[in-house]
Design a protein around this motif. Structure first.
Motif, PDB file in Angstrom:
ATOM      1  N   GLY A  25       5.769 -22.099   5.068  1.00  0.00           N
ATOM      2  CA  GLY A  25       4.935 -20.908   5.175  1.00  0.00           C
ATOM      3  C   GLY A  25       3.723 -21.209   6.027  1.00  0.00           C
ATOM      4  N   SER A  26       2.926 -20.214   6.270  1.00  0.00           N
ATOM      5  CA  SER A  26       1.767 -20.424   7.111  1.00  0.00           C
ATOM      6  C   SER A  26       0.521 -19.855   6.450  1.00  0.00           C
ATOM      7  N   THR A  27      -0.340 -20.748   6.031  1.00  0.00           N
ATOM      8  CA  THR A  27      -1.620 -20.333   5.456  1.00  0.00           C
ATOM      9  C   THR A  27      -2.382 -19.500   6.468  1.00  0.00           C
ATOM     10  N   THR A  28      -2.368 -19.923   7.713  1.00  0.00           N
ATOM     11  CA  THR A  28      -3.103 -19.219   8.761  1.00  0.00           C
ATOM     12  C   THR A  28      -2.602 -17.783   8.904  1.00  0.00           C
ATOM     13  N   GLU A  29      -1.294 -17.601   8.938  1.00  0.00           N
ATOM     14  CA  GLU A  29      -0.746 -16.256   9.086  1.00  0.00           C
ATOM     15  C   GLU A  29      -1.118 -15.370   7.901  1.00  0.00           C
ATOM     16  N   ARG A  30      -1.014 -15.898   6.699  1.00  0.00           N
ATOM     17  CA  ARG A  30      -1.375 -15.107   5.509  1.00  0.00           C
ATOM     18  C   ARG A  30      -2.855 -14.742   5.552  1.00  0.00           C
ATOM     19  N   LEU A  31      -3.692 -15.685   5.938  1.00  0.00           N
ATOM     20  CA  LEU A  31      -5.127 -15.427   6.001  1.00  0.00           C
ATOM     21  C   LEU A  31      -5.447 -14.346   7.036  1.00  0.00           C
ATOM     22  N   ILE A  32      -4.865 -14.461   8.205  1.00  0.00           N
ATOM     23  CA  ILE A  32      -5.120 -13.483   9.264  1.00  0.00           C
ATOM     24  C   ILE A  32      -4.679 -12.087   8.827  1.00  0.00           C
ATOM     25  N   ARG A  33      -3.536 -11.983   8.166  1.00  0.00           N
ATOM     26  CA  ARG A  33      -3.043 -10.673   7.715  1.00  0.00           C
ATOM     27  C   ARG A  33      -3.969 -10.025   6.694  1.00  0.00           C
ATOM     28  N   LYS A  34      -4.584 -10.826   5.818  1.00  0.00           N
ATOM     29  CA  LYS A  34      -5.372 -10.283   4.714  1.00  0.00           C
ATOM     30  C   LYS A  34      -6.866 -10.157   5.010  1.00  0.00           C
ATOM     31  N   SER A  35      -7.366 -10.901   5.977  1.00  0.00           N
ATOM     32  CA  SER A  35      -8.808 -11.012   6.171  1.00  0.00           C
ATOM     33  C   SER A  35      -9.406  -9.870   6.988  1.00  0.00           C
ATOM     34  N   MET A  36     -10.517  -9.365   6.499  1.00  0.00           N
ATOM     35  CA  MET A  36     -11.322  -8.414   7.274  1.00  0.00           C
ATOM     36  C   MET A  36     -12.407  -9.180   8.042  1.00  0.00           C
ATOM     37  N   ILE A  37     -12.531 -10.471   7.753  1.00  0.00           N
ATOM     38  CA  ILE A  37     -13.470 -11.354   8.445  1.00  0.00           C
ATOM     39  C   ILE A  37     -12.719 -11.973   9.625  1.00  0.00           C
ATOM     40  N   PRO A  38     -13.309 -12.006  10.816  1.00  0.00           N
ATOM     41  CA  PRO A  38     -12.623 -12.632  11.949  1.00  0.00           C
ATOM     42  C   PRO A  38     -12.245 -14.088  11.634  1.00  0.00           C
ATOM     43  N   VAL A  39     -11.047 -14.478  12.088  1.00  0.00           N
ATOM     44  CA  VAL A  39     -10.532 -15.826  11.876  1.00  0.00           C
ATOM     45  C   VAL A  39     -10.267 -16.461  13.234  1.00  0.00           C
TER      46      VAL A  39
ATOM     47  N   ALA B   6     -11.323 -15.577  -0.423  1.00  0.00           N
ATOM     48  CA  ALA B   6     -12.227 -15.293  -1.547  1.00  0.00           C
ATOM     49  C   ALA B   6     -13.570 -15.988  -1.362  1.00  0.00           C
ATOM     50  N   GLN B   7     -13.537 -17.261  -0.943  1.00  0.00           N
ATOM     51  CA  GLN B   7     -14.773 -18.006  -0.723  1.00  0.00           C
ATOM     52  C   GLN B   7     -15.580 -17.390   0.422  1.00  0.00           C
ATOM     53  N   ALA B   8     -14.912 -17.060   1.511  1.00  0.00           N
ATOM     54  CA  ALA B   8     -15.593 -16.489   2.670  1.00  0.00           C
ATOM     55  C   ALA B   8     -16.237 -15.149   2.308  1.00  0.00           C
TER      56      ALA B   8
ATOM     57  N   ALA C 116     -19.492 -14.621   4.653  1.00  0.00           N
ATOM     58  CA  ALA C 116     -19.231 -15.252   5.954  1.00  0.00           C
ATOM     59  C   ALA C 116     -18.947 -14.211   7.023  1.00  0.00           C
ATOM     60  N   ASN C 117     -19.327 -14.543   8.254  1.00  0.00           N
ATOM     61  CA  ASN C 117     -19.060 -13.685   9.403  1.00  0.00           C
ATOM     62  C   ASN C 117     -17.888 -14.193  10.230  1.00  0.00           C
ATOM     63  N   LEU C 118     -17.465 -15.434   9.979  1.00  0.00           N
ATOM     64  CA  LEU C 118     -16.382 -16.041  10.744  1.00  0.00           C
ATOM     65  C   LEU C 118     -15.737 -17.140   9.906  1.00  0.00           C
ATOM     66  N   ILE C 119     -14.406 -17.217   9.994  1.00  0.00           N
ATOM     67  CA  ILE C 119     -13.651 -18.302   9.378  1.00  0.00           C
ATOM     68  C   ILE C 119     -13.032 -19.101  10.516  1.00  0.00           C
ATOM     69  N   VAL C 120     -13.196 -20.412  10.480  1.00  0.00           N
ATOM     70  CA  VAL C 120     -12.607 -21.295  11.483  1.00  0.00           C
ATOM     71  C   VAL C 120     -11.646 -22.228  10.767  1.00  0.00           C
ATOM     72  N   MET C 121     -10.453 -22.385  11.333  1.00  0.00           N
ATOM     73  CA  MET C 121      -9.495 -23.327  10.750  1.00  0.00           C
ATOM     74  C   MET C 121      -8.535 -23.833  11.805  1.00  0.00           C
ATOM     75  N   GLY C 122      -8.067 -25.033  11.605  1.00  0.00           N
ATOM     76  CA  GLY C 122      -7.096 -25.615  12.510  1.00  0.00           C
ATOM     77  C   GLY C 122      -5.700 -25.165  12.141  1.00  0.00           C
ATOM     78  N   THR C 123      -4.795 -25.232  13.113  1.00  0.00           N
ATOM     79  CA  THR C 123      -3.392 -24.917  12.860  1.00  0.00           C
ATOM     80  C   THR C 123      -2.553 -26.135  13.202  1.00  0.00           C
ATOM     81  N   HIS C 124      -1.422 -26.240  12.526  1.00  0.00           N
ATOM     82  CA  HIS C 124      -0.540 -27.393  12.733  1.00  0.00           C
ATOM     83  C   HIS C 124       0.584 -27.125  13.717  1.00  0.00           C
TER      84      HIS C 124
END
Length: 149
Positions: A128-142, A102-104, A109-117
């Motif tokens: 669960g995996s925040t990263t996986e949920r974000l990648i599935r829903k995002s139209m912005i490259p992650v 939502a923020q991006a 934003a044109n790109l989302i960067v995040m670390g994974t554990h």
């Protein structure tokens, strides 16, 4: 090819996020982009808090957000203290993947960067995996950056 003008870097302030912070900073410099640091407080969104009276919950949320803002300033100073571009920060409360997206989107934003554990097995299933949920829903490259061990 889309020009990268704004990068959202989502962080949990963990030590493992240092490598992702470094890459976000480098990409921002390379593209002459703006950088937005984002931290999502997820604990206050959990269902277990529903039984707490509203006034008490609001006070707790204010205190936790105030501390997270202080932590954000310290994190920004530690990892982006010499950053020369446009840098903004925000701390929000809610489900992490949804809030990051939502923020991006709101910022354009044109790109989302995040670390994974690198969780796996039962831990991943339970947490669960925040990263996986974000990648599935995002139209912005992650861009996901594995934590260095």
């Amino acid at each position: 090819m889309t020009q990268i003008q704004l990068i959202v870097y989502a962080t949990d302030f963990s030590e493992g996020s240092a490598h992702a912070a470094e890459l976000a900073s480098q990409l921002t410099r390379l593209h002459g982009a703006r950088l937005h640091l984002l931290h999502v407080i997820t604990e206050l969104h959990d269902r277990q808090w529903r039984g707490i009276p509203g006034g008490l919950m609001e006070e707790l949320a204010r205190e936790i957000k105030t501390q997270a803002i202080t932590d954000m300033h310290g994190f920004a100073q530690r990892f982006f203290g010499n950053f020369e571009g446009e840098l903004t920060t925000d701390v929000v409360i809610g489900p992490a993947a949804e809030e990051i997206l939502a923020q991006a989107e709101a910022l354009g934003a044109n790109l989302i960067v995040m670390g994974t554990h690198g969780r796996s097995g039962v831990e991943k299933l339970l947490v669960g995996s925040t990263t996986e949920r974000l990648i599935r829903k995002s139209m912005i490259p992650v861009l996901t950056v594995p934590e260095r061990g």
